[in-house]
Design an enzyme around this catalytic site. Structure first.
Site, short mmCIF file in Angstrom:
data_model
loop_
_atom_site.label_atom_id
_atom_site.label_comp_id
_atom_site.label_asym_id
_atom_site.label_seq_id
_atom_site.Cartn_x
_atom_site.Cartn_y
_atom_site.Cartn_z
CE LYS A 280 -38.28 -78.22 -16.29
NZ LYS A 280 -39.66 -78.67 -16.48
NE ARG A 315 -39.05 -76.29 -23.60
CZ ARG A 315 -38.31 -75.71 -22.68
NH1 ARG A 315 -38.00 -76.38 -21.57
NH2 ARG A 315 -37.88 -74.47 -22.83
#
Length: 335
Positions: A280, A315
């Site tokens: 991210k 994840r």
């Protein structure tokens, strides 16, 4: 009102029935004016407050298997983006054969779940028609489901959920927590499929436009607790729910950090917790501005921190590396 657990592995009350324990809690009170008050104390003292008995029970009770997967150790969800525009690997696996090859490699590397998605939900992404999304994901889902893999479908569209479940998907993973499509909750109830409910502020095209919270961790908690309650009221079985606080979805760097520091609090809903922070943007923002594929070290650091707060599922893009990091973490915690 929320509870954040603190503790040392093997001590106190077990967090979510796992290998981590806690002997102190932080009680967080939100008043009607938007104010936040925090007070910490030993578990024994807090347990004397009848109003908190249910919270402590939810924090400590063991989690049932999710989609048939035992949660006695953190599970690894490997990402397969069958898209041309995902933030990290957009276009790499749009071709079905390449997506299948990638999914196969992730399973061989140790993935417990394959998360297949056909629409990018990166900041600024445009929506994809359900028919196109189904065309992208159904062959990939079917291939792995027929070979016994646990497959989740990453979608916010009810028609795609239904099509992927028909192709053999075992889990619905919805960034809108079943609110993005009026028919999604009905699909979840009818199918009896396990569901991951994620928090997102706004929608992908606009979610990073000046996101604002009174208190990010408890704002996210309140939203997810409401979605859990709505799903239970509609007939979704408690064992079929999992929550994801949505790192990077309508949150600044500081919001993301605050939510991650409070990961243990989300066990107060009594369901498994999934953390998705792999590659991210906030990782690069805290480092040297690295491109997505150069954010593996930060991703691993975040995954291990999530394990330390009892997250049952992570994840990730980098499955082999996460598998190795998890192996060391498990050995050190004797889990």
């Amino acid at each position: 009102m929320g509870i954040l657990s603190h503790g040392v592995a093997g001590s106190g009350i077990r967090l979510a029935g796992g290998s981590l324990g806690f002997g102190m809690v932080e009680v967080i009170v939100r008043d009607g004016e938007g104010g936040i008050r925090r007070a910490a104390g030993p578990v024994g003292e807090v347990a004397d407050l009848p109003a908190l008995a249910d919270w402590l029970d939810a924090l400590s009770k063991p989690r049932a298997p999710f989609a048939g997967l035992a949660l006695d150790r953190p599970a690894i969800m490997g990402i397969v983006n069958v898209t041309p525009d995902s933030f990290s690997d957009g276009g790499d696996f749009l071709d079905h054969d390449k997506a299948i090859a990638q999914g196969t490699a992730l399973l061989e590397a140790g993935a417990d779940i394959l998360d297949v998605g056909g629409e990018s939900t990166r900041p600024g992404a445009d929506p994809v028609a359900a028919e196109e999304e189904i065309r992208r994901v159904a062959p990939v889902v079917r291939h792995f489901a027929e070979r016994g893999a646990v497959v989740s479908i990453d979608t916010r569209h009810a028609a795609v959920m239904a099509g992927a479940l028909e192709a053999g998907a075992a889990i619905i993973n919805d960034v809108t927590a079943l609110t993005g499509d009026a028919d999604s909750l009905g699909v979840a109830v009818q199918s009896k499929a396990p569901v991951v409910l994620m928090h997102m502020r706004g929608e992908p095209r606009t979610m990073q436009t000046a996101p604002d919270y009174v208190d990010a961790p408890t704002d996210v908690y309140a939203y997810l607790a409401g979605r859990v309650a709505a799903c239970l009221a509609a007939g979704v079985a408690p064992g079929n729910l999992c929550v994801d606080p949505g790192i990077g979805f309508g949150k600044t760097v500081e919001h993301n950090l605050a939510v991650l520091r409070h990961t243990a609090m989300y066990h107060g809903m009594g369901v498994p917790v999934l953390i998705g922070l792999s590659r991210k943007r906030f990782i690069a923002s805290l480092s040297r501005g690295e491109e997505p594929k150069d954010r593996m070290a930060g991703s691993l650091a975040g995954a291990l921190a999530s394990f330390d707060q009892g997250a049952q599922i992570v994840r990730v893009h980098d499955v082999a590396e996460t598998f190795q990091a998890r192996a060391i973490w498990l050995a050190l915690h004797k889990a």
